[in-house]
Design a protein around this motif. Structure first.
Motif, PDB file in Angstrom:
ATOM      1  N   TYR A 207       0.740  -1.164  -0.489  1.00  0.00           N
ATOM      2  CA  TYR A 207      -0.553  -0.361  -0.308  1.00  0.00           C
ATOM      3  C   TYR A 207       0.855   1.258   0.076  1.00  0.00           C
ATOM      4  CZ  TYR A 207      -2.916   3.613   1.475  1.00  0.00           C
ATOM      5  OH  TYR A 207      -3.206   5.162   2.214  1.00  0.00           O
ATOM      6  N   THR A 208       0.694   2.259  -0.794  1.00  0.00           N
ATOM      7  CA  THR A 208       0.780   3.467  -0.775  1.00  0.00           C
ATOM      8  C   THR A 208       0.639   4.293  -1.535  1.00  0.00           C
ATOM      9  OG1 THR A 208       3.359   4.437  -1.377  1.00  0.00           O
ATOM     10  CG2 THR A 208       2.451   2.751  -2.792  1.00  0.00           C
ATOM     11  N   SER A 209       0.807   5.789  -1.724  1.00  0.00           N
ATOM     12  CA  SER A 209       0.554   6.556  -2.925  1.00  0.00           C
ATOM     13  C   SER A 209       0.957   7.012  -4.291  1.00  0.00           C
ATOM     14  CB  SER A 209       1.098   8.351  -2.683  1.00  0.00           C
ATOM     15  OG  SER A 209       2.055   8.062  -2.759  1.00  0.00           O
ATOM     16  N   ASP A 210      -0.279   7.311  -5.380  1.00  0.00           N
ATOM     17  CA  ASP A 210       0.212   6.249  -6.413  1.00  0.00           C
ATOM     18  C   ASP A 210       1.749   7.359  -6.670  1.00  0.00           C
ATOM     19  OD1 ASP A 210      -0.010   5.956  -9.122  1.00  0.00           O
ATOM     20  OD2 ASP A 210      -1.103   8.303  -9.627  1.00  0.00           O
ATOM     21  N   LYS A 211       1.839   8.524  -6.431  1.00  0.00           N
ATOM     22  CA  LYS A 211       3.356   9.129  -6.753  1.00  0.00           C
ATOM     23  C   LYS A 211       4.637   8.799  -6.364  1.00  0.00           C
ATOM     24  CE  LYS A 211       6.028  13.453  -6.171  1.00  0.00           C
ATOM     25  NZ  LYS A 211       6.729  13.267  -7.514  1.00  0.00           N
ATOM     26  N   TYR A 212       4.757   8.325  -5.066  1.00  0.00           N
ATOM     27  CA  TYR A 212       5.445   6.958  -4.077  1.00  0.00           C
ATOM     28  C   TYR A 212       5.881   5.611  -4.666  1.00  0.00           C
ATOM     29  CZ  TYR A 212       7.892   6.194   0.465  1.00  0.00           C
ATOM     30  OH  TYR A 212       8.957   5.916   0.807  1.00  0.00           O
ATOM     31  N   TYR A 213       4.388   5.535  -5.606  1.00  0.00           N
ATOM     32  CA  TYR A 213       4.611   4.501  -5.837  1.00  0.00           C
ATOM     33  C   TYR A 213       5.440   4.134  -7.312  1.00  0.00           C
ATOM     34  CZ  TYR A 213       4.208  -0.351  -8.702  1.00  0.00           C
ATOM     35  OH  TYR A 213       4.193  -1.484  -9.058  1.00  0.00           O
ATOM     36  N   GLU A 214       5.445   5.235  -8.104  1.00  0.00           N
ATOM     37  CA  GLU A 214       5.868   5.616  -9.704  1.00  0.00           C
ATOM     38  C   GLU A 214       7.638   5.717  -9.007  1.00  0.00           C
ATOM     39  OE1 GLU A 214       3.187   8.342 -11.345  1.00  0.00           O
ATOM     40  OE2 GLU A 214       2.169   6.173 -11.996  1.00  0.00           O
ATOM     41  N   ASP A 215       7.544   7.113  -8.250  1.00  0.00           N
ATOM     42  CA  ASP A 215       8.762   7.229  -8.002  1.00  0.00           C
ATOM     43  C   ASP A 215       9.814   6.100  -7.288  1.00  0.00           C
ATOM     44  OD1 ASP A 215       8.532   9.681  -8.776  1.00  0.00           O
ATOM     45  OD2 ASP A 215       7.842  11.049  -6.890  1.00  0.00           O
ATOM     46  N   TYR A 216       9.290   6.035  -6.654  1.00  0.00           N
ATOM     47  CA  TYR A 216      10.116   4.255  -5.699  1.00  0.00           C
ATOM     48  C   TYR A 216      10.080   3.204  -5.596  1.00  0.00           C
ATOM     49  CZ  TYR A 216      11.038   9.201  -3.441  1.00  0.00           C
ATOM     50  OH  TYR A 216      11.253  10.104  -3.123  1.00  0.00           O
ATOM     51  N   LEU A 217       9.001   2.441  -6.097  1.00  0.00           N
ATOM     52  CA  LEU A 217       8.680   1.410  -5.309  1.00  0.00           C
ATOM     53  C   LEU A 217       8.349  -0.086  -6.866  1.00  0.00           C
ATOM     54  CD1 LEU A 217       6.447   1.899  -2.121  1.00  0.00           C
ATOM     55  CD2 LEU A 217       9.220   1.215  -2.400  1.00  0.00           C
ATOM     56  N   GLN A 218       8.458   1.136  -8.132  1.00  0.00           N
ATOM     57  CA  GLN A 218       7.272   0.401  -8.465  1.00  0.00           C
ATOM     58  C   GLN A 218       8.212  -0.529  -9.852  1.00  0.00           C
ATOM     59  OE1 GLN A 218       5.614   2.867 -12.357  1.00  0.00           O
ATOM     60  NE2 GLN A 218       7.651   4.370 -11.867  1.00  0.00           N
ATOM     61  N   LYS A 219       9.393  -0.919  -9.606  1.00  0.00           N
ATOM     62  CA  LYS A 219      10.588  -1.051 -10.295  1.00  0.00           C
ATOM     63  C   LYS A 219      11.035  -2.512  -8.983  1.00  0.00           C
ATOM     64  CE  LYS A 219      11.986   2.335 -13.386  1.00  0.00           C
ATOM     65  NZ  LYS A 219      13.947   3.010 -13.559  1.00  0.00           N
ATOM     66  N   HIS A 220      10.443  -2.559  -8.107  1.00  0.00           N
ATOM     67  CA  HIS A 220      11.456  -3.510  -6.578  1.00  0.00           C
ATOM     68  C   HIS A 220      10.237  -4.637  -6.651  1.00  0.00           C
ATOM     69  CE1 HIS A 220      13.761  -0.665  -6.821  1.00  0.00           C
ATOM     70  NE2 HIS A 220      13.835  -0.112  -7.559  1.00  0.00           N
ATOM     71  N   PHE A 221       9.008  -4.413  -6.927  1.00  0.00           N
ATOM     72  CA  PHE A 221       7.510  -5.615  -6.095  1.00  0.00           C
ATOM     73  C   PHE A 221       7.095  -6.159  -6.568  1.00  0.00           C
ATOM     74  CE2 PHE A 221       9.345  -2.764  -3.235  1.00  0.00           C
ATOM     75  CZ  PHE A 221       9.480  -3.509  -2.414  1.00  0.00           C
ATOM     76  N   ASP A 222       7.719  -6.643  -8.321  1.00  0.00           N
ATOM     77  CA  ASP A 222       6.537  -7.406  -9.379  1.00  0.00           C
ATOM     78  C   ASP A 222       6.641  -9.086  -7.982  1.00  0.00           C
ATOM     79  OD1 ASP A 222       7.534  -5.685 -11.306  1.00  0.00           O
ATOM     80  OD2 ASP A 222       9.067  -6.692 -11.098  1.00  0.00           O
ATOM     81  N   GLY A 223       5.400  -9.243  -8.642  1.00  0.00           N
ATOM     82  CA  GLY A 223       4.300 -10.402  -8.472  1.00  0.00           C
ATOM     83  C   GLY A 223       3.714  -9.808  -6.925  1.00  0.00           C
TER      84      GLY A 223
END
Length: 278
Positions: A207-223
């Motif tokens: 769970y996170t905000s849209d911007k936080y996910y796109e800036d920091y997390l989207q490349k790291h939590f596949d699956g």
């Protein structure tokens, strides 16, 4: 001598500037009246009931309620749920049936723990209260970026005893670390997820905000299933990677008298959601 022909003045020059302004205002009014027609209809239904001495919700209807109804109307084939913590005060789960008496509440995530040792003061009460309903339940941990990830995972595991039929655990990550890099933070969240997955045998939801996910997390939590918070009034559609969308934090729901409630859409049917449970 022949008379000189007078030049014709174009029609648009004959129209006063104020007329254009009035026309623009009228257009905007008609557009938004049509665009938010379901929410506006609901609003006036509440006003009418209030005048008659009836009461449908615990709080006054606001522009947020109008927008919330429009969003749900757009996704009426999807699945709706809420998430709560001690901020909502004492919840009467026996009254938590619908959102605006329009859409059923099919799931609820309850805050359980925060950081390495903190526990939501109403977790037990809410966790047991929801068990008496038909609402699918899940628990979430509020991740504190500057605290030890292993101890945070152990705090969650000690407190949350998931059963068959419960939703996967959730890690709520919202803040930037003050004492470490973002790389270290991501390592920590991954470690939390690994420990929790090993314990419950299911991948946690992020769970996170849209911007936080796109800036920091989207490349790291596949699956992992992704749960995004985006309250932008003008955001009306889910993005492709949003499995859950927390589209408001300002909904009025019967059974909750203190504070507004977060409402979420699961991008699937109730059957799809049940297939995610333990």
């Amino acid at each position: 001598m022949p008379k000189k022909k007078s030049k014709k003045i174009p029609l648009y020059k004959k129209i006063k500037f104020s007329t254009y302004i009035i026309g623009l205002i009228l257009f905007i009014f008609l557009y938004f009246t049509y665009r938010y027609r379901h929410g506006i209809h609901y609003y006036y239904k509440i006003v009418e009931k209030t005048v008659k001495g009836e009461k449908l919700t615990d709080d006054k209807v606001t522009k947020y309620d109008i927008r919330n109804i429009e969003v749900m109307d757009n996704y009426y084939l999807k699945t709706f749920g809420v998430d709560v913590s001690h901020y909502q005060g004492k919840i009467d789960w026996s009254k938590m049936h619908t959102i605006y008496k329009l859409y059923p509440i099919q799931f609820a995530f309850i805050r359980s723990t925060m950081g390495t040792s903190a526990i939501d003061e109403r977790f037990e009460e809410n966790w047991n209260g929801i068990k008496e309903t038909e609402i699918l339940r899940g628990a979430y941990h509020f991740y504190r970026p500057d605290e030890n990830s292993t101890l945070q995972a152990q705090n969650f595991i000690r407190k949350v005893h998931l059963e068959k039929g419960d939703l996967p655990p959730v890690v709520d990550i919202e803040h930037i670390p003050r004492t470490q890099s973002m790389e270290k933070l991501i390592e920590g969240v991954k470690n939390w997820c690994k420990i929790v997955e090993q314990h419950y045998d299911v991948k946690p939801i992020i769970y996170t905000s849209d911007k936080y996910y796109e800036d920091y997390l989207q490349k790291h939590f596949d699956g992992h299933l992704i749960w995004i918070a985006n309250y932008n009034f003008w955001t009306e559609k889910m993005k492709g990677h949003w499995n859950f969308w927390q589209f408001t934090e300002k909904a009025s729901i019967e059974g909750v008298k203190r504070y507004k409630v977060d409402v979420n859409i699961y991008n699937g049917t109730v059957d799809d959601l049940e297939n995610l449970t333990l």
